[in-house]
Scaffold this motif. Structure first.
Motif, PDB file in Angstrom:
ATOM      1  N   UNK A   1       2.196 -12.786   4.097  1.00 53.51           N
ATOM      2  CA  UNK A   1       1.227 -11.891   4.723  1.00 53.51           C
ATOM      3  C   UNK A   1       1.501 -11.787   6.226  1.00 53.51           C
ATOM      4  N   UNK A   2       1.513 -10.548   6.733  1.00 50.62           N
ATOM      5  CA  UNK A   2       1.653 -10.322   8.182  1.00 50.62           C
ATOM      6  C   UNK A   2       0.405  -9.618   8.690  1.00 50.62           C
ATOM      7  N   UNK A   3       0.121  -9.869   9.942  1.00 48.79           N
ATOM      8  CA  UNK A   3      -1.052  -9.277  10.577  1.00 48.79           C
ATOM      9  C   UNK A   3      -0.560  -8.572  11.843  1.00 48.79           C
ATOM     10  N   UNK A   4      -0.873  -7.278  11.946  1.00 50.87           N
ATOM     11  CA  UNK A   4      -0.380  -6.492  13.090  1.00 50.87           C
ATOM     12  C   UNK A   4      -1.576  -5.997  13.897  1.00 50.87           C
TER      13      UNK A   4
ATOM     14  N   UNK B   1       9.822  -7.418   4.032  1.00 60.39           N
ATOM     15  CA  UNK B   1       9.727  -8.848   4.353  1.00 60.39           C
ATOM     16  C   UNK B   1       8.425  -9.490   3.878  1.00 60.39           C
ATOM     17  N   UNK B   2       7.381  -8.665   3.664  1.00 62.63           N
ATOM     18  CA  UNK B   2       6.053  -9.212   3.351  1.00 62.63           C
ATOM     19  C   UNK B   2       5.465  -8.557   2.115  1.00 62.63           C
ATOM     20  N   UNK B   3       4.572  -9.293   1.450  1.00 59.43           N
ATOM     21  CA  UNK B   3       3.827  -8.709   0.333  1.00 59.43           C
ATOM     22  C   UNK B   3       2.686  -7.848   0.869  1.00 59.43           C
ATOM     23  N   UNK B   4       2.059  -8.328   1.946  1.00 59.13           N
ATOM     24  CA  UNK B   4       0.984  -7.560   2.568  1.00 59.13           C
ATOM     25  C   UNK B   4       1.178  -7.487   4.070  1.00 59.13           C
ATOM     26  N   UNK B   5       0.999  -6.291   4.604  1.00 60.84           N
ATOM     27  CA  UNK B   5       0.976  -6.115   6.059  1.00 60.84           C
ATOM     28  C   UNK B   5      -0.422  -5.600   6.385  1.00 60.84           C
ATOM     29  N   UNK B   6      -1.223  -6.472   7.010  1.00 62.60           N
ATOM     30  CA  UNK B   6      -2.600  -6.104   7.343  1.00 62.60           C
ATOM     31  C   UNK B   6      -2.607  -5.611   8.787  1.00 62.60           C
ATOM     32  N   UNK B   7      -3.071  -4.389   8.978  1.00 65.51           N
ATOM     33  CA  UNK B   7      -3.050  -3.806  10.321  1.00 65.51           C
ATOM     34  C   UNK B   7      -4.484  -3.707  10.846  1.00 65.51           C
TER      35      UNK B   7
ATOM     36  N   UNK C   1       2.857  -4.040   0.665  1.00 66.33           N
ATOM     37  CA  UNK C   1       1.765  -3.075   0.794  1.00 66.33           C
ATOM     38  C   UNK C   1       1.199  -3.109   2.209  1.00 66.33           C
ATOM     39  N   UNK C   2       0.966  -1.946   2.771  1.00 66.64           N
ATOM     40  CA  UNK C   2       0.350  -1.873   4.096  1.00 66.64           C
ATOM     41  C   UNK C   2      -1.139  -1.565   3.915  1.00 66.64           C
ATOM     42  N   UNK C   3      -1.972  -2.441   4.464  1.00 70.79           N
ATOM     43  CA  UNK C   3      -3.431  -2.245   4.417  1.00 70.79           C
ATOM     44  C   UNK C   3      -3.924  -1.986   5.833  1.00 70.79           C
ATOM     45  N   UNK C   4      -4.429  -0.811   6.064  1.00 72.71           N
ATOM     46  CA  UNK C   4      -4.874  -0.444   7.410  1.00 72.71           C
ATOM     47  C   UNK C   4      -6.385  -0.643   7.510  1.00 72.71           C
ATOM     48  N   UNK C   5      -6.818  -1.502   8.434  1.00 75.11           N
ATOM     49  CA  UNK C   5      -8.249  -1.767   8.581  1.00 75.11           C
ATOM     50  C   UNK C   5      -8.732  -0.987   9.806  1.00 75.11           C
TER      51      UNK C   5
END
Ligand SMILES: Nc1ncnc2c1ncn2[C@@H]1O[C@H](COP(=O)(O)OP(=O)(O)OP(=O)(O)O)[C@@H](O)[C@H]1O
Ligand SMILES: [Mg+2]
Length: 386
Positions: free
Chosen positions: A161-164, A241-247, A128-132
């Motif tokens: 979890x990834x952080x972009x 590759x990730x469960x969460x991608x936090x942007x 899931x991509x979460x855009x902050x």
């Protein structure tokens, strides 16, 4: 079936150009890039002229600024000096003149068969991509992105979890997490056609919490900025590759950030209880949905720096933005500032503080514990892969 691989030609002699076109046209899955498609070519065949210094400078620029991945050179009699420079530049093969069609055909067929598939061929999985995004500068967008990512890994061990950092210049995430990243965005934009999970794993900086971070350049030196197409490819791969991608999207609403918005399962719009900020929140909610970038149910408002005794109440805010805030993060200047100064997420720095519990609660709300991974996408069905 694999997508067509485009090859850019830069030739001096008409004969060279004609021969190369004939060879490429005869090979299935390969195509000469037309002038308007040059930006999508993944290989360059460059014929050296008399001024090899100038030629190498042009090649170097093109390989750095375009998504070119493979280099072939053509020259009548390459000297050992030229060969050395070509090797240093990562040349794949050298074709001498007169051209040997069989040899070139075989080299290009090998390239085609070995090239990894472009993004469109990569199967999309369930990350899931979460855009902050912030309704204004300084409202705590990076604080929310970093601490939500850390809380997700703390609450749900094993969650990937990834952080972009989409603040693609001078982003703050390395400071927040005390990271000295070897690589950053520039590597992705420069090598977008080499992007696969191995390449990305090498670029991402691991944090002790388990979060993998894509940082932004810490200094100006001509990096190419990410484009909407690059985001399609990058986030498509990261989902696998990730469960969460936090942007951490900062306050940007450029085309690239709008594309991330379209690709995201949910958008957390960070605001504080001040009138200018709530007015901006309202404008963003309306414009992003009316322009079709996302739907209202995907945008969740996070009220940060909440103080019970503020002039604007939560009820006022709810009325003002015609939406119930999804989450409220209490004001805690001391903990949040110390966390930044010490380069630690709040779960490590102040595990018992109310602000930390708030981020943990947000993480639990996003991934309800002990529930099987839901099949349907959507904000309320965000869940870990099983
Ligand atoms: N809940 C909070 N309570 C108190 N202070 C906070 C809170 N959240 C953030 N801050 C403080 O607000 C400041 C700005 O935070 P942050 O850098 O996360 O904001 P930002 O929106 O990402 O800013 P920028 O626009 O510069 O990217 C920091 O000093 C941080 O400590
Ligand atoms: Mg920020």
């Amino acid at each position: 079936m694999k997508a067509t691989l485009r090859i850019k030609l830069a030739t001096v002699r008409v004969d060279t150009d004609r021969s190369l076109r004939d060879i490429i046209q005869a090979l299935e899955g390969l195509q000469v890039a037309g002038a308007e498609e040059a930006g999508s070519a993944r290989a360059l065949i460059y014929e050296l002229g008399t001024d090899t210094d100038a030629d190498f400078a042009v090649i170097e620029t093109q390989m750095r600024t375009e998504p070119l991945e493979h280099l072939f050179l053509v020259a009548p009699n390459p000297t050992p000096g030229i060969l050395m420079r070509a090797i240093k530049m990562g040349v794949r093969e050298f074709f001498s003149l007169p051209l040997n069609e069989d040899e070139i055909g075989a080299a290009l067929a090998r390239l085609r068969d070995a090239a990894p598939p472009p993004a469109a061929d990569i199967a999309h999985k369930s990350g899931q991509v979460l855009h902050i995004i912030g309704s204004k500068g300084g409202v705590g967008t990076t604080t929310v992105a970093v601490n939500l990512a850390a809380a997700l890994t703390a609450e749900h061990r094993g969650l990937k979890v990834a952080l972009v950092d989409m603040n693609t210049l001078f982003g703050d995430i390395p400071l927040f997490l005390d990271l000295k990243s070897k690589f950053h965005w520039g590597e992705i934009t420069k090598n977008i056609n080499r992007l696969d999970d191995t390449f990305l794993t090498n670029i991402l900086e691991p944090h002790s919490s388990g979060i993998k971070v894509l940082t932004s350049p810490a200094h100006l030196n001509g990096h190419t900025a990410p484009t909407p197409e690059i985001m399609d490819r990058l986030l498509g791969l990261m989902r696998t590759m990730f469960d969460f991608v936090i942007v951490d999207g900062g306050q940007s609403t450029d085309d690239t950030c709008l594309r991330v918005l379209q690709l995201s399962e949910a958008v957390l719009l960070v605001s504080v209880l001040s009138l200018p900020c709530l007015a901006n929140t309202n404008k963003l909610l309306k414009s992003l949905t009316s322009l079709g970038y996302t739907s209202r149910d995907k945008i969740r408002v996070v009220i940060n720096r909440y103080l019970k005794k503020s002039d604007v109440s939560l009820t006022d805010a709810e009325e003002g933005i015609s939406q119930k805030p999804f989450w409220v993060v209490p004001n805690d200047y001391r903990s949040s500032m110390s966390a930044i100064n010490q380069g630690k997420p709040l779960v490590d720095l102040a595990p018992r503080a109310a602000i930390t519990e708030s981020f943990r609660g947000m993480a639990r709300a996003l991934v309800p514990n002990e529930q099987p991974a839901p099949r349907k996408r959507g904000f309320f069905s965000l869940g870990a892969r099983g």
